[in-house]
Structures are given as C-alpha cells and as structure tokens.
Design an enzyme around this catalytic site. Structure first.
Site, mmCIF file in Angstrom:
data_model
loop_
_atom_site.group_PDB
_atom_site.id
_atom_site.type_symbol
_atom_site.label_atom_id
_atom_site.label_comp_id
_atom_site.label_asym_id
_atom_site.label_seq_id
_atom_site.Cartn_x
_atom_site.Cartn_y
_atom_site.Cartn_z
ATOM 1 N N SER A 1 41.944 40.699 42.674
ATOM 2 C CA SER A 1 42.455 41.444 43.820
ATOM 3 C C SER A 1 41.642 41.249 45.110
ATOM 4 C CB SER A 1 42.513 42.916 43.395
ATOM 5 O OG SER A 1 43.018 43.721 44.397
ATOM 6 N N ASP B 1 46.074 42.370 50.667
ATOM 7 C CA ASP B 1 44.817 42.077 49.967
ATOM 8 C C ASP B 1 44.984 40.766 49.197
ATOM 9 O OD1 ASP B 1 46.338 42.891 47.788
ATOM 10 O OD2 ASP B 1 44.659 43.897 46.801
ATOM 11 N N ASP C 1 45.559 39.706 46.240
ATOM 12 C CA ASP C 1 46.670 39.421 45.316
ATOM 13 C C ASP C 1 47.961 40.079 45.792
ATOM 14 O OD1 ASP C 1 45.767 41.985 44.733
ATOM 15 O OD2 ASP C 1 46.260 41.842 42.609
ATOM 16 N N ARG D 1 34.058 61.656 42.914
ATOM 17 C CA ARG D 1 34.641 61.165 41.657
ATOM 18 C C ARG D 1 33.875 59.930 41.199
ATOM 19 N NH1 ARG D 1 37.565 56.672 43.268
ATOM 20 N NH2 ARG D 1 38.436 56.351 41.198
ATOM 21 N N PRO D 2 33.819 59.739 39.876
ATOM 22 C CA PRO D 2 33.211 58.494 39.410
ATOM 23 C C PRO D 2 34.180 57.353 39.679
ATOM 24 C CG PRO D 2 33.984 59.817 37.538
ATOM 25 C CD PRO D 2 34.279 60.604 38.776
HETATM 26 C C1 16G Z 1 41.859 49.751 41.639
HETATM 27 C C2 16G Z 1 43.235 50.374 41.554
HETATM 28 C C3 16G Z 1 43.524 51.186 42.797
HETATM 29 C C4 16G Z 1 42.441 52.202 43.048
HETATM 30 C C5 16G Z 1 41.077 51.557 43.025
HETATM 31 C C6 16G Z 1 40.014 52.627 43.002
HETATM 32 C C7 16G Z 1 45.288 49.454 40.627
HETATM 33 C C8 16G Z 1 46.233 48.310 40.607
HETATM 34 N N1 16G Z 1 44.243 49.327 41.436
HETATM 35 O O1 16G Z 1 41.804 48.818 42.672
HETATM 36 O O2 16G Z 1 44.757 51.834 42.618
HETATM 37 O O3 16G Z 1 42.626 52.835 44.272
HETATM 38 O O4 16G Z 1 40.924 50.790 41.842
HETATM 39 O O5 16G Z 1 38.760 52.068 42.802
HETATM 40 O O6 16G Z 1 45.432 50.426 39.911
HETATM 41 P P1 16G Z 1 37.514 52.967 42.446
HETATM 42 O O7 16G Z 1 37.842 53.699 41.170
HETATM 43 O O8 16G Z 1 36.384 52.025 42.349
HETATM 44 O O9 16G Z 1 37.353 53.915 43.582
HETATM 45 MG MG MG Z 2 45.120 44.038 44.821
#
Ligand code: 16G
Ligand code: MG
EC number: 5.4.2.3
Length: 563
Positions: A68, A286, A288, A521-522
């Site tokens: 991504s 982005d 992808d 949040r984690p």
């Molecule tokens: C991933 C998720 C996205 C989310 C992000 C949060 C998909 C396709 N992609 O990129 O939706 O906003 O993770 O990242 O589900 P984080 O948990 O590191 O904050």
């Molecule tokens: Mg993406």
C-alpha cells in the site's frame, strides 16, 4: 492415498520457503506486511491459506501482493474472500500460526489439524481457484512466484495470475467472478467508465451551462494507480485529467513525498506539484490505489495544502445520495417503492466537524474501530451504507434487496408517464452509482470518478465543496511503547479500558479545551500507540495531544515519542 500424496507435496514445497531466522509475522489490520526481502515464506503460506479458503468456500479467493502506502522496499500480502471483502476474521489466528510455523513439519501439522477442524475437503476431491494480483513493487514478481508455489501445493487448486493491478481491482474481480459475471481488467474499466458516462449524462443541463472547471490533476503516488487512471482517462469524456507521479522512470519513488498517505498526514504539497497548480482541483491516490484524498494549493508561496479528506468525500457522497432519495421518495405512492435505510459509518478519526455536519443533515452516523474490515461490515447492514476513514479508504454499499427493488421501481417509472421525470432520473443516478463505485472495497479510481460526477451535478468547485464545513484543528502523535497490547479500548476505540485511570485523565485534559476530544489506540500495523486530539484551535489540539503522549509515555513508554 490421495491424502498421503497431498502431505508429501506440501512438505516438499514448504521446505523450499523456510521461515527467516527470528522473523515474526502478524496478519494485522490489512494482511501481512514487512520488508519485501523476507516475505517469501509468508507469501508462500498465504498461497496455501488462500487455496484452503477456496476449498472451504467452494468459491474463488483473491491474493493481493502489496504494501500500500509504505516504502518501496516493503511488501505485503492479503486475502480477499468470495464476496470480494477482507478475509473473514475467524481465519486470522490460523493465518498467523501458518505464517510463523518454524518448519515444514509444523506447517503440515497445522494444516492437517485445521482442515479437520474446519471440515475442509483435502487431498484433491474438490477444486479451488485463487486470483492473484500485485502492485508495481520490484519484490512483487518473486513473491508472486512464492504465492503460486503455495497454491500449487494444495491438490486441486489453480492459481490465476491477473497481473499488475490496484488492490480494489483484484477485490472487484473476485466478487464479479463469484457472481458469475465477467471479471477481467477490461471488464472493470468498461463498467466503471460506462456508469460514469451515465451519471454525467444525468447532470442537469442548466448546471452544465455555467460549466465548472473540468481540470483535475492527480498524484498517482508513483504506484499502480497512475497507469490505470491513464487507461481509464481514455475511456471517459467531460474531464480533463492529468496524472503526475505516475511511477515512470525519473518521476520519483513509490510513496516518497507523494501519495494519499503523505498528503493526508503531512498536509503539504506533494512532490511534482508546483505553483502552476495553485487553485486547481488536485487528488492523491496511495500506492495501491485504495485511498483517495483531494487537495487544493492555496497560494504559490504555500507549502501547506487545504486538505479535503475522506470525511469530506463521505459528506459529498452523503449529500448527493440523500438528495436523490429525497427526490425519489417525495410524494411517491408506488407499491414498488423499496424501503430504504441510509447509514453513515465513520471511525474515531473522523473530524468532529464532519460528524456534526452529517448529523445536522439528519443522517444516522455510527462508529467502528479503525480498519476497512470493520467499517465495511457495518455499512453492509444498511440498504445504502456510506463509509469512509479520514485517510481516504471508503465506498458506498448498496444491499442486493434495495437494488433489485430500485430496478423494478425504475422500470415502472420508465414505462409510466414518469419517464424522464426527476424521480426517474434520481433512480437512474442511484443505479449508476451502484455500478460505478466498487462494492467489494474502497477504490480510489472509481471513488474519484464519483466525486467528479457529483461535483458536476452539484455545480460545485473544489472550494465550494471544501466549505461544506470547517475541520476542527487536530494533531496525531505516536508513542513507542514496550507492549502496545497493554492498551485496550472500547466503544469503537473512543474509550480506554486498560490501563485503568488513563481514560479519566484523557477526559480531564480534553475538558480543559473548547471542543477538546482525544483518544488513544494501539496501532494495528506498527508497534506503537497512536494519539489523536482535536480542539477549536491548533495550539489547543497540539497541547492536548502532547499532554496525553507524556502520560502514555510515563505509564507504558520507552521514552521515545514523536509524530
Ligand atoms: C491499514 C488499514 C486502514 C487503517 C490503517 C490504520 C485496510 C485496507 N487498511 O492501512 O483501514 O486506517 O491500517 O493503521 O484495512 P494503524 O492501525 O497503524 O493506525
Ligand atoms: Mg492502500
């Protein structure tokens, strides 16, 4: 006998993809992600997993190789279920176990136990089909071969390479194939461009007259989306699209100082966009092409942009769809009128001003944890569910029930004296939206065309769109901690349950600032705790975020926090 053959096939082939020493993989929010050079065993095992999932469901499954918005040296793999959505969460623990099996013996043992538990026909009695896609990363080609080996290690399974694709294209193909519909890349492009033309034909004439700026400049993140958009561009009229950061030689590196993630997080002009683009409607995909944001460069001297994020895209779609439903249902006495429940799905990251705006429109707004899999599932509970993350992941889902009802109603309107009426046109617009916007997953390309069609319909410039509401200033920070799982949240990540006492502190600090709101949040993708704060001024949002970072650091941290 057949099972014996299957066991030795799996043992042999798995031993060719040993687990790198000391590596640990987790399926995470959106599949496995890591440095591309150490992912061969993981992608091989994801191939085995996808083949088993296909055997279990009796349908085609998707396997996408991408990381991504992450740097070009990273890569990743995720699985698409028969409906084109993310793999069912119940299988994630098995995915983790498989990816981390220390050797081929353990791997075989895990598979044999799992197929028994899940009652999966194993050993060649049933066929399986896995559609493969990859983005433009150089490591993708070798990883694709690893995936094929994994799929071929399951007797009866066939790998079908669909080529270099955007993530949403692969999800769309899986969904279409399982519905018995045409599912090639040219079918995707044909459907998207045809439904876009249909929507543009339904733009009221008087709005075309004081015609809007048709110029759109798109930042392709030097990823797969730019090239696909070039193809799509040839199939649509009424827009003047130019693509920057296409990934062609000399244009720069994938996701480096460009792309939707960069633009949304940094709020600065992406590479390749100079003073020539001041005031022009710009968009970023982005790497992808499953995220989309828009932006505006306010002046030649400005490094900063006016960001039009996922929340505002959602708001634009919500206004448009609500308007069509209002026209359609107003005073209608048709028996064919399908009942409709429109729902909006956001996460805690949604700017408070967007939620307030949507509620002012009288819409039902609900929240889920971060991650497409949660939002998508919730949106699918409505007749029309619109979901977006602020970062630009999102789509509009239509229930099968509502769509078949709408088609009948539209046919009735077409055959009665109502043909060509506003009501009939509203029905046709909604049907076209359901064809245009990806029903499997958020899709930057089809999302972009829908934004463009809606702006034309509304007669809105990007400036007018941006003025729908004014974002509250916000700040995102992250804190490195020893164990991110020490933080447990509830209520769609808006409340901290553990460690105890933290939520009370967050409430007290937030209360000190007008419109103060903060949550932690984690991360699902990195070993950190994320902190989000918003308030009526940037200074207040910054100070709120900083005070929470300090606290998290004191309670859990390694003394190492940054943006
Ligand atoms: C991933 C998720 C996205 C989310 C992000 C949060 C998909 C396709 N992609 O990129 O939706 O906003 O993770 O990242 O589900 P984080 O948990 O590191 O904050
Ligand atoms: Mg993406």
């Amino acid at each position: 006998m057949a099972e014996e053959k299957q066991r030795s096939l799996l043992l042999d082939s798995a031993s060719r993809f040993p687990l790198p020493h000391g590596a640990r993989f987790s399926y995470g929010t959106a599949g496995f992600r890591s440095e591309g050079s150490i992912l061969a065993s993981t992608v091989y095992r994801a191939g085995v997993l996808a083949a088993l999932r296909s055997l279990k469901t009796g349908s085609a499954i998707g396997l996408m190789i991408t990381a991504s918005h992450n740097p070009v040296s990273d890569n990743g793999v995720k699985i698409a279920d028969p409906d084109g959505g993310m793999m069912v969460q119940r299988w994630e623990p098995f995915a983790d176990a498989l990816a981390n099996a220390p050797d081929s013996e353990h791997l075989l043992h895990l598979v044999v136990r799992f197929v028994e538990e899940e009652n999966i026909p194993f050993g060649g009695v049933q066929s399986a089909e896995v559609l493969l896609g990859r983005d433009t990363r150089p490591s993708g080609e070798a990883l694709l071969e690893a995936a094929k080996h994994g799929i071929n290690a399951i007797i009866g399974a066939v790998a079908i390479d669909m080529g270099v694709l955007t993530t949403p294209q692969l999800h769309w193909m899986v969904r279409s194939r399982n519905k018995g519909m045409v599912a090639s890349e040219s079918d995707y492009l044909a459907q998207v461009s045809k439904s876009f033309r249909c929507l543009m034909d339904l733009v009221p004439r008087e709005r075309i007259a004081d015609s809007l700026d048709t110029e759109l400049v798109v930042d392709g993140a030097n990823g797969v989306g730019g090239d696909k958009l070039e193809q799509l561009k040839k199939m649509v009229t009424g827009l003047d699209i130019s693509v920057k950061n296409t990934g062609k030689k000399g244009e720069g590196m994938l996701n480096e100082s460009c792309g939707a993630d960069y633009v949304q997080k940094e709020k600065v002009v992406p590479s390749g966009f100079g003073p020539d683009y001041v005031g022009v409607r710009c968009a970023s995909l982005d790497g992808d092409a499953d995220r989309l944001v828009y932006f505006l460069i306010p002046s030649a001297s400005s490094k900063n942009i006016d960001l039009i994020d996922g929340d505002k895209i959602l708001s634009l779609f919500a206004v448009f769809i609500k308007e069509q439903l209002d026209v359609l249902y107003k005073g209608s006495d048709s028996n064919n009128k399908p009942p409709v429940r429109l729902g909006i799905v956001q996460t805690a990251y949604a700017n408070g001003a967007s939620t307030a705006y949507l509620k002012r429109l009288g819409l039902e707004v609900v929240f889920t944890p971060t991650g497409v899999k949660y939002l998508h599932k919730k949106a699918a509970e409505y007749d029309i569910g619109i979901y977006f993350e602020a970062n630009g992941h999102g789509t509009v889902l239509f229930s099968e029930n509502f769509l078949s009802g709408l088609e009948c109603w539209s046919n009735e309107l077409a055959s009665a004296s109502s043909v060509g009426s506003e009501q009939h046109k509203a029905a046709l617009r909604l049907l076209a939206v359901s064809q245009l916007i990806n029903q499997a997953v958020g899709d930057a390309l089809s999302g972009l065309l829908l934004v463009e069609a809606v702006l034309q319909y509304m007669g809105w410039s990007i400036k007018r769109w941006n003025e729908l509401y004014q974002d509250l200033p916000s700040r995102q920070l992250k804190v490195k901690v020893a164990d991110r799982n020490a933080v447990v949240t509830a209520n769609a990540e808006t409340q901290v349950v553990k460690p105890s006492g933290l939520q009370e502190f967050i409430d007290a600090e937030s209360g000190k600032h007008p419109h103060g709101r903060c949550f932690i949040r984690p991360s699902g993708t990195e070993d950190i705790i994320r902190v989000y704060a918003e308030a009526s001024t940037q200074e207040a949002a910054d100070s709120l975020a900083r005070s929470i970072v300090q606290l998290v650091d004191r309670v859990l941290g390694s003394g190492n926090s940054h943006q």
